[in-house]
Scaffold this motif. Structure first.
Motif, PDB file in Angstrom:
ATOM      1  N   MET A   1     -32.446  53.181  12.629  1.00  0.00           N
ATOM      2  CA  MET A   1     -31.078  52.668  12.461  1.00  0.00           C
ATOM      3  C   MET A   1     -30.107  53.839  12.363  1.00  0.00           C
ATOM      4  O   MET A   1     -30.380  54.830  11.707  1.00  0.00           O
ATOM      5  N   ALA A   2     -28.954  53.736  12.993  1.00  0.00           N
ATOM      6  CA  ALA A   2     -28.028  54.864  13.072  1.00  0.00           C
ATOM      7  C   ALA A   2     -26.776  54.613  12.261  1.00  0.00           C
ATOM      8  O   ALA A   2     -26.311  53.495  12.147  1.00  0.00           O
ATOM      9  N   VAL A   3     -26.261  55.696  11.664  1.00  0.00           N
ATOM     10  CA  VAL A   3     -24.954  55.656  11.026  1.00  0.00           C
ATOM     11  C   VAL A   3     -23.921  55.987  12.088  1.00  0.00           C
ATOM     12  O   VAL A   3     -23.894  57.086  12.626  1.00  0.00           O
ATOM     13  N   GLU A   4     -23.071  55.036  12.409  1.00  0.00           N
ATOM     14  CA  GLU A   4     -22.138  55.201  13.521  1.00  0.00           C
ATOM     15  C   GLU A   4     -21.041  56.209  13.182  1.00  0.00           C
ATOM     16  O   GLU A   4     -20.594  56.292  12.035  1.00  0.00           O
ATOM     17  N   PRO A   5     -20.569  56.963  14.163  1.00  0.00           N
ATOM     18  CA  PRO A   5     -19.452  57.890  13.929  1.00  0.00           C
ATOM     19  C   PRO A   5     -18.145  57.131  13.708  1.00  0.00           C
ATOM     20  O   PRO A   5     -18.077  55.914  13.903  1.00  0.00           O
ATOM     21  N   LEU A   6     -17.120  57.884  13.317  1.00  0.00           N
ATOM     22  CA  LEU A   6     -15.829  57.286  12.996  1.00  0.00           C
ATOM     23  C   LEU A   6     -15.251  56.525  14.188  1.00  0.00           C
ATOM     24  O   LEU A   6     -15.220  57.043  15.309  1.00  0.00           O
ATOM     25  N   LEU A   7     -14.817  55.286  13.934  1.00  0.00           N
ATOM     26  CA  LEU A   7     -14.186  54.404  14.917  1.00  0.00           C
ATOM     27  C   LEU A   7     -15.093  54.073  16.103  1.00  0.00           C
ATOM     28  O   LEU A   7     -14.611  53.740  17.186  1.00  0.00           O
ATOM     29  N   ALA A   8     -16.391  54.142  15.886  1.00  0.00           N
ATOM     30  CA  ALA A   8     -17.323  53.844  16.974  1.00  0.00           C
ATOM     31  C   ALA A   8     -17.686  52.370  17.044  1.00  0.00           C
ATOM     32  O   ALA A   8     -18.240  51.919  18.038  1.00  0.00           O
ATOM     33  N   THR A   9     -17.374  51.592  15.994  1.00  0.00           N
ATOM     34  CA  THR A   9     -17.741  50.184  15.976  1.00  0.00           C
ATOM     35  C   THR A   9     -16.497  49.303  16.105  1.00  0.00           C
ATOM     36  O   THR A   9     -15.365  49.737  15.831  1.00  0.00           O
ATOM     37  N   ARG A  10     -16.732  48.070  16.507  1.00  0.00           N
ATOM     38  CA  ARG A  10     -15.628  47.128  16.672  1.00  0.00           C
ATOM     39  C   ARG A  10     -14.909  46.868  15.347  1.00  0.00           C
ATOM     40  O   ARG A  10     -13.682  46.781  15.301  1.00  0.00           O
ATOM     41  N   ALA A  11     -15.673  46.755  14.259  1.00  0.00           N
ATOM     42  CA  ALA A  11     -15.072  46.465  12.954  1.00  0.00           C
ATOM     43  C   ALA A  11     -14.141  47.587  12.515  1.00  0.00           C
ATOM     44  O   ALA A  11     -13.041  47.340  11.997  1.00  0.00           O
ATOM     45  N   GLN A  12     -14.542  48.841  12.716  1.00  0.00           N
ATOM     46  CA  GLN A  12     -13.702  49.969  12.324  1.00  0.00           C
ATOM     47  C   GLN A  12     -12.414  50.003  13.140  1.00  0.00           C
ATOM     48  O   GLN A  12     -11.318  50.192  12.587  1.00  0.00           O
ATOM     49  N   ARG A  13     -12.541  49.839  14.448  1.00  0.00           N
ATOM     50  CA  ARG A  13     -11.349  49.873  15.304  1.00  0.00           C
ATOM     51  C   ARG A  13     -10.401  48.713  14.984  1.00  0.00           C
ATOM     52  O   ARG A  13      -9.173  48.887  14.941  1.00  0.00           O
ATOM     53  N   ALA A  14     -10.963  47.529  14.756  1.00  0.00           N
ATOM     54  CA  ALA A  14     -10.133  46.362  14.463  1.00  0.00           C
ATOM     55  C   ALA A  14      -9.430  46.511  13.114  1.00  0.00           C
ATOM     56  O   ALA A  14      -8.271  46.108  12.958  1.00  0.00           O
ATOM     57  N   PHE A  15     -10.113  47.104  12.144  1.00  0.00           N
ATOM     58  CA  PHE A  15      -9.524  47.304  10.814  1.00  0.00           C
ATOM     59  C   PHE A  15      -8.322  48.245  10.899  1.00  0.00           C
ATOM     60  O   PHE A  15      -7.236  47.949  10.363  1.00  0.00           O
ATOM     61  N   ILE A  16      -8.498  49.373  11.589  1.00  0.00           N
ATOM     62  CA  ILE A  16      -7.399  50.325  11.745  1.00  0.00           C
ATOM     63  C   ILE A  16      -6.264  49.713  12.560  1.00  0.00           C
ATOM     64  O   ILE A  16      -5.076  49.892  12.252  1.00  0.00           O
ATOM     65  N   LEU A  17      -6.601  48.975  13.609  1.00  0.00           N
ATOM     66  CA  LEU A  17      -5.576  48.363  14.452  1.00  0.00           C
ATOM     67  C   LEU A  17      -4.756  47.348  13.662  1.00  0.00           C
ATOM     68  O   LEU A  17      -3.524  47.276  13.821  1.00  0.00           O
ATOM     69  N   THR A  18      -5.406  46.582  12.797  1.00  0.00           N
ATOM     70  CA  THR A  18      -4.693  45.599  11.968  1.00  0.00           C
ATOM     71  C   THR A  18      -3.662  46.282  11.079  1.00  0.00           C
ATOM     72  O   THR A  18      -2.501  45.860  11.001  1.00  0.00           O
ATOM     73  N   ILE A  19      -4.070  47.352  10.406  1.00  0.00           N
ATOM     74  CA  ILE A  19      -3.159  48.063   9.510  1.00  0.00           C
ATOM     75  C   ILE A  19      -2.027  48.724  10.297  1.00  0.00           C
ATOM     76  O   ILE A  19      -0.861  48.712   9.879  1.00  0.00           O
ATOM     77  N   THR A  20      -2.350  49.282  11.453  1.00  0.00           N
ATOM     78  CA  THR A  20      -1.334  49.965  12.262  1.00  0.00           C
ATOM     79  C   THR A  20      -0.280  48.988  12.770  1.00  0.00           C
ATOM     80  O   THR A  20       0.935  49.253  12.651  1.00  0.00           O
ATOM     81  N   LEU A  21      -0.704  47.865  13.326  1.00  0.00           N
ATOM     82  CA  LEU A  21       0.248  46.867  13.829  1.00  0.00           C
ATOM     83  C   LEU A  21       1.105  46.303  12.705  1.00  0.00           C
ATOM     84  O   LEU A  21       2.318  46.132  12.858  1.00  0.00           O
ATOM     85  N   GLN A  22       0.461  46.026  11.570  1.00  0.00           N
ATOM     86  CA  GLN A  22       1.217  45.517  10.426  1.00  0.00           C
ATOM     87  C   GLN A  22       2.256  46.517   9.960  1.00  0.00           C
ATOM     88  O   GLN A  22       3.400  46.161   9.649  1.00  0.00           O
ATOM     89  N   ALA A  23       1.898  47.802   9.944  1.00  0.00           N
ATOM     90  CA  ALA A  23       2.836  48.842   9.513  1.00  0.00           C
ATOM     91  C   ALA A  23       4.023  48.933  10.462  1.00  0.00           C
ATOM     92  O   ALA A  23       5.178  49.048  10.028  1.00  0.00           O
ATOM     93  N   ILE A  24       3.758  48.870  11.762  1.00  0.00           N
ATOM     94  CA  ILE A  24       4.844  48.944  12.746  1.00  0.00           C
ATOM     95  C   ILE A  24       5.807  47.775  12.584  1.00  0.00           C
ATOM     96  O   ILE A  24       7.034  47.936  12.580  1.00  0.00           O
ATOM     97  N   ILE A  25       5.255  46.568  12.433  1.00  0.00           N
ATOM     98  CA  ILE A  25       6.090  45.372  12.294  1.00  0.00           C
ATOM     99  C   ILE A  25       6.919  45.439  11.016  1.00  0.00           C
ATOM    100  O   ILE A  25       8.129  45.186  11.020  1.00  0.00           O
ATOM    101  N   VAL A  26       6.274  45.812   9.908  1.00  0.00           N
ATOM    102  CA  VAL A  26       6.969  45.839   8.611  1.00  0.00           C
ATOM    103  C   VAL A  26       8.072  46.881   8.610  1.00  0.00           C
ATOM    104  O   VAL A  26       9.198  46.611   8.170  1.00  0.00           O
ATOM    105  N   LEU A  27       7.783  48.077   9.099  1.00  0.00           N
ATOM    106  CA  LEU A  27       8.800  49.124   9.091  1.00  0.00           C
ATOM    107  C   LEU A  27       9.955  48.782  10.019  1.00  0.00           C
ATOM    108  O   LEU A  27      11.098  49.155   9.756  1.00  0.00           O
ATOM    109  N   THR A  28       9.681  48.080  11.099  1.00  0.00           N
ATOM    110  CA  THR A  28      10.757  47.623  11.978  1.00  0.00           C
ATOM    111  C   THR A  28      11.626  46.596  11.268  1.00  0.00           C
ATOM    112  O   THR A  28      12.864  46.599  11.394  1.00  0.00           O
ATOM    113  N   MET A  29      11.004  45.719  10.487  1.00  0.00           N
ATOM    114  CA  MET A  29      11.736  44.676   9.779  1.00  0.00           C
ATOM    115  C   MET A  29      12.629  45.233   8.672  1.00  0.00           C
ATOM    116  O   MET A  29      13.752  44.768   8.464  1.00  0.00           O
ATOM    117  N   VAL A  30      12.118  46.232   7.926  1.00  0.00           N
ATOM    118  CA  VAL A  30      12.857  46.680   6.742  1.00  0.00           C
ATOM    119  C   VAL A  30      13.875  47.758   7.045  1.00  0.00           C
ATOM    120  O   VAL A  30      14.636  48.162   6.163  1.00  0.00           O
TER     121      VAL A  30
END
Length: 345
Positions: A1-30
């Protein structure tokens, strides 16, 4: 079993993408263009706080994924809940700052300090309402992906401390300590930012003391992190003592509510109270966890603390029926073969 590198899995990429999109939307709003004056500088402070919070959360997310730190991911969830509360509180505080009653709106046309069609309050209110809704929606999405990451990161901890439950528990307390130090930084800066932008006049002694406290606290947090990682006892002792001294910062609550100064805090009383209380609780919690980590010094965990801060893919082979466990390649042993046992580094 392997320990995946940074952002190598779907869950990691989706987690970062969620926070990034939310940050862009919020900062645009405020982002609202208003003059920076005594009467309504709550709005620029609101934008500055949210910009700091969103950048901090994104950096914390990358850091948690890099370290495979499940505890930090849970801390990010709690921090995100605090963002929802802060966004909701800012609706009332912004209304209080703009519609402050200083202008007679019955006889004067004032689009800044009066309500009505075309007023500043009517313009910013929809955005202020949408922000907590967007943050809350992102929170539910983050919960789903953190559940996936929890399963993914369990194997990484094994590669740091092995299978010994006692070592795993000590390492978890160490992770909690580092996580608390990072959140201490944000809430201290949040309290200080609100005081410097909204409340304190530059000519006062309190303004100078507050500014001078910034580098002192930042150095304290950095030294404490170094002490707990390297297990430097004398430095850890100094850090714990300074934490107790820093807890006296709670006196700010008295200043917020005492009759002589309460008017200075009218437009930021709620958020400043929340920030101050949370900062104090976090600091007290950091002190308590620091004592717990101090008790684990010299118990064989230092190598894991120093060498376990980054991960590279590790391939393992378990021969369950043969009774052997060997590692073909590891990032902590230079690729050399291990003896047929589980080692605790």
């Amino acid at each position: 079993m392997a320990v995946e590198p940074l952002l190598a899995t779907r869950a990691q990429r989706a987690f970062i993408l969620t926070i990034t999109l939310q940050a862009i939307i919020v900062l645009t709003m405020v982002e609202v263009k208003v003059p920076f004056t005594e009467d309504y500088k709550t709005l620029p402070c609101y934008l500055a706080l949210f910009a700091l919070a969103e950048i901090f959360e994104l950096l914390m997310a990358f850091d948690a994924l890099r370290l495979r730190n499940v505890i930090q991911l849970l801390g990010i969830l709690l921090f995100h809940m605090a963002l929802i509360v802060m966004a909701a509180v800012q609706i009332h505080q912004t209304e209080t700052a703009l519609l402050n009653g200083k202008v007679d709106c019955t006889t004067t046309i004032n689009l800044i300090n009066c309500d009505g069609p075309g007023s500043l309050w009517r313009a910013v209110k929809p955005f202020l309402i949408v922000v907590p809704c967007v943050i809350a929606a992102a929170w539910f999405v983050m919960m789903f992906w953190i559940k996936e990451l929890y399963s993914e990161f369990g194997w990484a901890i094994f590669h740091v401390v092995g299978a010994n439950p006692k070592m795993k528990r000590m390492y978890q307390w160490y992770q909690i300590m580092l996580c608390l130090l990072k959140f201490d930084f944000f809430f201290f800066v949040g309290v200080t930012m609100q005081l410097l932008i909204i409340v304190l006049a530059r000519s006062t002694a309190e303004f100078g003391v507050t500014v001078a406290a910034i580098p002192v606290v930042l150095v304290l947090l950095a030294l404490c992190g170094t002490a707990v990682q390297r297990e430097i006892k004398w430095l850890m002792t100094i850090s714990l003592v300074m934490m107790l001294a820093a807890s006296s910062y709670l006196y700010k609550l008295v200043r917020i509510y005492e009759p002589q100064t309460r008017d200075l805090y009218a437009t930021t009383r709620v958020s400043l109270t929340i920030f101050t209380i949370v900062a104090f609780i976090l600091l007290f919690g950091t002190f308590a966890v620091g004592l717990r980590c101090f008790s684990d010094f010299d118990r064989g965990l230092q190598a894991s603390k120093v060498n376990g801060q980054s991960y590279t893919p590790v391939v393992t082979k378990l021969e369950l029926f043969g009774g052997n466990m060997s590692q073909q390649q590891g990032s902590y042993n230079g690729g050399g073969a291990l003896a047929p046992r589980i080692s605790i580094e």
